[in-house]
Design an enzyme around this catalytic site. Structure first.
Site, mmCIF file in Angstrom:
data_model
loop_
_atom_site.group_PDB
_atom_site.id
_atom_site.type_symbol
_atom_site.label_atom_id
_atom_site.label_comp_id
_atom_site.label_asym_id
_atom_site.label_seq_id
_atom_site.Cartn_x
_atom_site.Cartn_y
_atom_site.Cartn_z
ATOM 1 N N GLU A 316 0.939 -1.347 -0.045
ATOM 2 C CA GLU A 316 0.102 -0.096 0.088
ATOM 3 C C GLU A 316 0.876 1.375 0.078
ATOM 4 O O GLU A 316 0.896 1.893 1.088
ATOM 5 C CB GLU A 316 -0.771 -0.001 1.291
ATOM 6 C CG GLU A 316 -1.753 -1.412 1.575
ATOM 7 C CD GLU A 316 -2.511 -1.257 3.032
ATOM 8 O OE1 GLU A 316 -1.895 -0.593 3.928
ATOM 9 O OE2 GLU A 316 -3.573 -1.627 2.746
ATOM 10 N N PRO A 317 1.481 1.481 -1.240
ATOM 11 C CA PRO A 317 2.340 2.877 -0.984
ATOM 12 C C PRO A 317 1.622 3.962 -1.323
ATOM 13 O O PRO A 317 0.614 3.974 -2.194
ATOM 14 C CB PRO A 317 3.430 2.434 -2.338
ATOM 15 C CG PRO A 317 2.813 1.648 -3.222
ATOM 16 C CD PRO A 317 1.796 0.925 -2.311
ATOM 17 N N ARG A 319 3.203 7.639 -0.317
ATOM 18 C CA ARG A 319 4.213 8.703 -0.464
ATOM 19 C C ARG A 319 5.004 8.279 -1.640
ATOM 20 O O ARG A 319 5.466 9.202 -2.659
ATOM 21 C CB ARG A 319 5.079 8.813 0.628
ATOM 22 C CG ARG A 319 6.207 9.451 0.624
ATOM 23 C CD ARG A 319 7.138 9.380 1.725
ATOM 24 N NE ARG A 319 6.450 9.025 2.962
ATOM 25 C CZ ARG A 319 6.129 9.843 4.143
ATOM 26 N NH1 ARG A 319 6.547 10.979 4.050
ATOM 27 N NH2 ARG A 319 5.563 9.306 5.075
ATOM 28 N N ARG A 360 4.192 19.232 7.738
ATOM 29 C CA ARG A 360 5.094 18.101 8.016
ATOM 30 C C ARG A 360 6.417 18.549 8.721
ATOM 31 O O ARG A 360 6.775 17.758 9.678
ATOM 32 C CB ARG A 360 5.475 17.241 6.743
ATOM 33 C CG ARG A 360 4.052 16.540 6.156
ATOM 34 C CD ARG A 360 4.507 15.578 5.118
ATOM 35 N NE ARG A 360 5.335 14.621 5.690
ATOM 36 C CZ ARG A 360 6.768 14.272 5.496
ATOM 37 N NH1 ARG A 360 7.547 15.217 4.788
ATOM 38 N NH2 ARG A 360 7.390 12.930 6.204
ATOM 39 N N TYR A 364 6.671 16.858 12.299
ATOM 40 C CA TYR A 364 7.492 15.438 12.482
ATOM 41 C C TYR A 364 8.855 16.026 12.008
ATOM 42 O O TYR A 364 9.740 15.173 11.756
ATOM 43 C CB TYR A 364 7.240 14.649 11.127
ATOM 44 C CG TYR A 364 5.785 14.142 10.979
ATOM 45 C CD1 TYR A 364 4.973 13.479 12.038
ATOM 46 C CD2 TYR A 364 5.257 14.238 9.584
ATOM 47 C CE1 TYR A 364 3.779 12.963 11.434
ATOM 48 C CE2 TYR A 364 4.071 13.911 9.125
ATOM 49 C CZ TYR A 364 3.199 13.275 10.224
ATOM 50 O OH TYR A 364 2.088 12.880 9.706
ATOM 51 N N CYS A 391 1.277 32.654 12.338
ATOM 52 C CA CYS A 391 1.549 33.340 13.613
ATOM 53 C C CYS A 391 2.105 32.288 14.354
ATOM 54 O O CYS A 391 1.491 32.245 15.822
ATOM 55 C CB CYS A 391 0.382 34.177 14.055
ATOM 56 S SG CYS A 391 -0.090 35.323 13.214
ATOM 57 N N GLU A 392 3.431 31.551 14.126
ATOM 58 C CA GLU A 392 3.884 30.680 15.018
ATOM 59 C C GLU A 392 5.415 30.596 14.606
ATOM 60 O O GLU A 392 5.732 30.405 13.384
ATOM 61 C CB GLU A 392 3.377 29.340 14.397
ATOM 62 C CG GLU A 392 1.875 28.870 14.727
ATOM 63 C CD GLU A 392 1.598 28.212 16.037
ATOM 64 O OE1 GLU A 392 2.524 27.897 16.639
ATOM 65 O OE2 GLU A 392 0.411 28.448 16.438
ATOM 66 N N TYR A 421 1.169 13.983 1.867
ATOM 67 C CA TYR A 421 0.761 14.451 3.072
ATOM 68 C C TYR A 421 0.986 16.130 3.171
ATOM 69 O O TYR A 421 1.163 16.372 4.191
ATOM 70 C CB TYR A 421 1.638 13.762 4.230
ATOM 71 C CG TYR A 421 1.457 12.077 4.165
ATOM 72 C CD1 TYR A 421 0.144 11.630 4.565
ATOM 73 C CD2 TYR A 421 2.199 11.461 3.588
ATOM 74 C CE1 TYR A 421 -0.030 10.314 4.239
ATOM 75 C CE2 TYR A 421 2.264 10.010 3.343
ATOM 76 C CZ TYR A 421 0.770 9.636 3.701
ATOM 77 O OH TYR A 421 0.734 8.127 3.574
HETATM 78 C C1 LIG Z 1 -0.199 5.525 5.770
HETATM 79 C C2 LIG Z 1 -0.626 3.965 5.402
HETATM 80 C C3 LIG Z 1 -0.154 3.730 4.206
HETATM 81 C C4 LIG Z 1 0.987 4.641 3.454
HETATM 82 O O1 LIG Z 1 2.170 4.874 3.861
HETATM 83 P P1 LIG Z 1 3.179 5.691 3.035
HETATM 84 O O2 LIG Z 1 4.155 6.014 3.826
HETATM 85 O O3 LIG Z 1 2.563 7.006 2.263
HETATM 86 O O4 LIG Z 1 3.236 4.701 1.965
HETATM 87 C C5 LIG Z 1 -0.266 2.370 3.873
HETATM 88 N N1 LIG Z 1 -1.211 1.703 4.724
HETATM 89 C C6 LIG Z 1 -1.561 2.009 6.015
HETATM 90 C C7 LIG Z 1 -2.255 1.172 6.600
HETATM 91 C C8 LIG Z 1 -1.276 3.347 6.280
HETATM 92 O O5 LIG Z 1 -1.692 3.542 7.359
#
Ligand SMILES: *Cc1c(COP(=O)(O)O)cnc(C)c1O
Length: 477
Positions: A316-317, A319, A360, A364, A391-392, A421
């Protein structure tokens, strides 16, 4: 002659710590952080054959420019590298209608984790059968929408959810396929991972505490649910696949236990997302092809250890597909040289967006790089920090970067790799409208998501006058 805005920086002052070496060429466009084919044309940064000067002139700033060929190239590269496996794009990283249609055309699956993301995907015409529903607190309404739309899989995350989902599916006469999300006790980030027995976090069923196998039993005992397999997601911005190795080992061990106790072989194994990208020129993440072959090998090896049939693997990519092909373009408003102690100085370059379009860095400590994008400069590079207009004091876009010492009001700054993101996490802090997303391809531009106007924002407020005393001349309208 105009005074040099970075004058003190040339007066023998030290450079701040942590900024890295002075670049040989401050105008360079490092190919690994900018969209494929990004280059300077007549001095200005161009992506998809479109100069940032033309983008800003046509659509204003700040804006996100998305290189369509870069996005599609990466999604197709994942799809072909993971041949024999399934690729689900993580929609939370960035979603819009056009992008959903591209994913559909290229045969990818899609992860959603809210009713809103589900509705967007369905409205864009994405087939429900290739949608996976995620989330640790899916509401009854969201689950009902998913079940009635016919989503291909729901990744269950709690015992309450299993009960809710089975009731909803039964009411609608549906047998809903599910994956069980397992907390494997692996936390991965960039070059390191830690393996623990327990994970003190909200997602999934704990493997170590025996909750995961209990959840599988619940699913198997329901006529309205179909047990597809197991899911594990270990982190984000990962460069090193050894975390996946430990996770796969633990999940396959669980699968073997499920087979032994219930006589059922989990047909699928989803290893989640989290594959890293280059944000900085020295970053060196593995390619989709290398990740695919190493995951394939890891799963085969683990299954052989347990004499288990190899399940279908999915990833599940988010990013890694959408991150690198998008840049943020800002206009510089003010430039302020600031002495930062120990004889060091840095140039604070304020732009017309900030933490409302890229949270981000504040959230982070994420690192980005940027360039003076509207022109070439022959000025000496100086240590700089690109900050927003909010304003931060933590409203920082790029914490440490070398910029030409003559950067000035009216220049455009482009920040690399802001596809994931950033727009997705945008807010209206300080009543700023969210920037548009403009696709660029073969020298053409197309607005995918238009700029949010003050009228859009004020329409939510039940007290405000319909007519503006400024005669509708607000800066964002
Ligand atoms: C956020 C997330 C992703 C994707 O993460 P990336 O860092 O964008 O690849 C895939 N699966 C699940 C369950 C997530 O919470």
């Amino acid at each position: 002659m105009r005074a040099h805005p970075a004058g003190p920086l040339h007066g023998g002052l030290q450079i701040p710590e942590d900024i890295g070496a002075r670049p040989d060429d401050v105008n360079a466009i490092a190919p690994n952080v900018w969209p494929t084919g990004a280059r300077r044309v007549d001095g200005a940064l161009a992506i998809g054959g479109v100069s940032v000067n033309d983008l800003a002139a046509a659509h204003g700033t700040p804006l996100f420019a998305l290189d369509e060929d870069d996005f599609r190239g990466r999604s197709r590269d994942f799809q072909s590298s993971f041949d024999g496996m399934d690729v689900f794009y993580a929609g939370k990283s960035f979603l819009c209608g056009a992008l959903v249609q591209w994913l559909d055309q290229d045969g990818l699956g899609l992860d959603v984790c809210s009713g809103g993301e589900l509705q967007l995907a369905l409205r864009a015409g994405f087939p429900a059968a290739r949608i996976a529903m995620h989330g640790n607190n899916k509401s009854v309404a969201e689950l009902t929408d998913g079940v009635t739309a016919g989503v291909g899989r729901v990744v269950v995350d709690s015992f309450e959810e299993i009960a809710r989902l089975q009731q909803i599916a039964a009411e609608h006469g549906v047998v809903q396929p599910v994956l069980v999300r397992v907390t494997v006790g692996v936390e991965a980030h960039t070059h390191e991972f830690i393996a623990t027995a327990h994970e003190d976090q909200k997602f999934g069923f704990s493997l170590a505490a025996g909750k995961a196998i209990e959840a599988v039993r619940e699913v198997l005992s329901s006529d309205a649910l179909k047990f597809l397999g197991l899911h594990s997601h270990i982190g984000s911005q990962i460069f090193d696949t050894s975390g996946f190795e430990v996770a796969a080992h633990r999940v396959v061990e669980l699968a073997a236990q499920i087979y032994k106790e219930y006589g059922v072989v989990p047909a699928e194994l989803d290893l989640g997302g989290g594959l890293g990208i280059s944000y900085l020129p020295h970053d060196d993440p593995p390619s989709a092809h290398d990740v695919a072959s190493s995951l394939r090998e890891i799963v085969n090896r683990e299954c052989a250890t347990y004499g288990m049939q190899v399940p279908r693997v999915s990833v599940e990519p988010g990013r890694a597909i959408v991150g690198p092909g998008t840049i943020s373009v800002y206009e510089v408003g003010t430039v302020k040289p600031v002495e930062v102690g120990q004889g060091a100085a840095r140039l604070y370059v304020s732009v017309d967006g900030g933490m409302s379009d890229n949270i981000r860095t504040a959230l982070y400590d994420a690192e980005y790089t940027c360039v003076l994008a509207s022109r070439l400069s022959t000025a000496e590079p100086v240590p700089a920090r690109v900050v927003g207009k909010h304003c931060e004091s933590g409203d920082i876009v790029v914490r440490d970067v070398w910029l030409p010492g003559d950067v000035q009001s009216g220049d455009l700054i482009a920040v690399a790799a802001t596809g994931a993101y950033c727009r997705a996490m945008a807010s209206n802090y300080n009543m700023l409208g969210k920037p548009p997303v403009v696709a660029v391809k073969d020298g053409g531009m197309r607005v995918l998501v238009r700029r949010e106007t003050l009228d859009d924002l004020f329409a939510l407020d039940t007290t405000l006058a319909v007519e503006s005393p400024l005669g509708g001349k607000e800066s964002l309208a």
